[in-house]
Enzyme design. Structure first.
Site, PDB file in Angstrom:
ATOM      1  CE  LYS A  60      -5.053  12.710  -0.662  1.00  0.00           C
ATOM      2  NZ  LYS A  60      -6.465  12.682  -0.401  1.00  0.00           N
ATOM      3  CB  CYS A  61      -1.691   4.241   1.995  1.00  0.00           C
ATOM      4  SG  CYS A  61      -0.848   2.650   1.963  1.00  0.00           S
ATOM      5  N   GLY A  62      -3.631   2.230   0.376  1.00  0.00           N
ATOM      6  CA  GLY A  62      -4.529   1.091   0.516  1.00  0.00           C
ATOM      7  C   GLY A  62      -4.553   0.548   1.935  1.00  0.00           C
TER       8      GLY A  62
END
Length: 189
Positions: A60-62
């Site tokens: 769930k990271c850019g």
């Protein structure tokens, strides 16, 4: 509090070998036994003689789209002796909250990941896994040492088990500098 942190850091370094074997034939970075994402025992010594890239990952990271690039370089170079090892961690913005099963399902369905993935571990701070204590230690490798700053930090390990490069999260796995570093290490037989 500082004394506690210093004491814990010292104990963590002493404990670096807790998950390691005392096998002189296997390079120290590959002397660790871990759990794979499916819960099976995974002896990193199986990667002896290969060029390995350890990457702390998060769903769930850019930077999560880097999974695509990691899979691409794995596919491009795996037949030459290269392997990517994904290391899920939740230290940065709580961006890897899932269970191992959820992480595995996400990686498979969203990015078709086929490279080895480890069970979720701690890569920085209290409870740091011995593998990452080793990778980030100044004693192990002064040139590439230091705390992990964010998800998708990449450590490139040579065929003889030495950390030969570190790429920070902003560096794309398919960038010319990463490919060049991999190709340079693969050329060494």
């Amino acid at each position: 509090m500082r004394k506690f942190v210093a004491l814990f850091s010292a104990l963590a370094l002493v404990g670096v070998t807790a998950g390691a074997r005392a096998d002189d034939k296997v390079p120290s970075v590959l002397n660790f036994k871990m759990k794979s994402i499916d819960g099976a025992d995974l002896d990193l010594a199986q990667f002896n003689g290969k060029v390995v890239m350890f990457v702390n990952v998060a769903s769930k990271c850019g930077k999560t789209p880097q999974y695509k690039g990691l899979q691409a370089i794995y596919e491009k170079y795996k037949d030459q002796g290269f392997v990517v090892v994904g290391v899920p961690a939740n230290e940065f913005g709580k961006q890897e909250p899932g269970t191992d099963a959820e992480i595995a399902a996400f990686c498979s369905s969203k990015y078709n990941v086929t490279f080895p993935m480890l069970s979720k571990v701690v890569v920085k701070g209290i409870g740091q896994t011995p593998l990452y204590a080793h990778l980030t230690s100044k004693d192990t490798n002064p040139q590439f040492a230091g705390d992990i700053k964010w998800n998708f930090t990449k450590f490139l390990v040579s065929r003889d088990g030495k950390v030969v490069n570190r790429f920070e999260p902003a560096v794309n796995p398919e960038s010319p500098e990463v490919k060049s570093a991999i190709e340079k290490e693969l050329a060494k037989k």
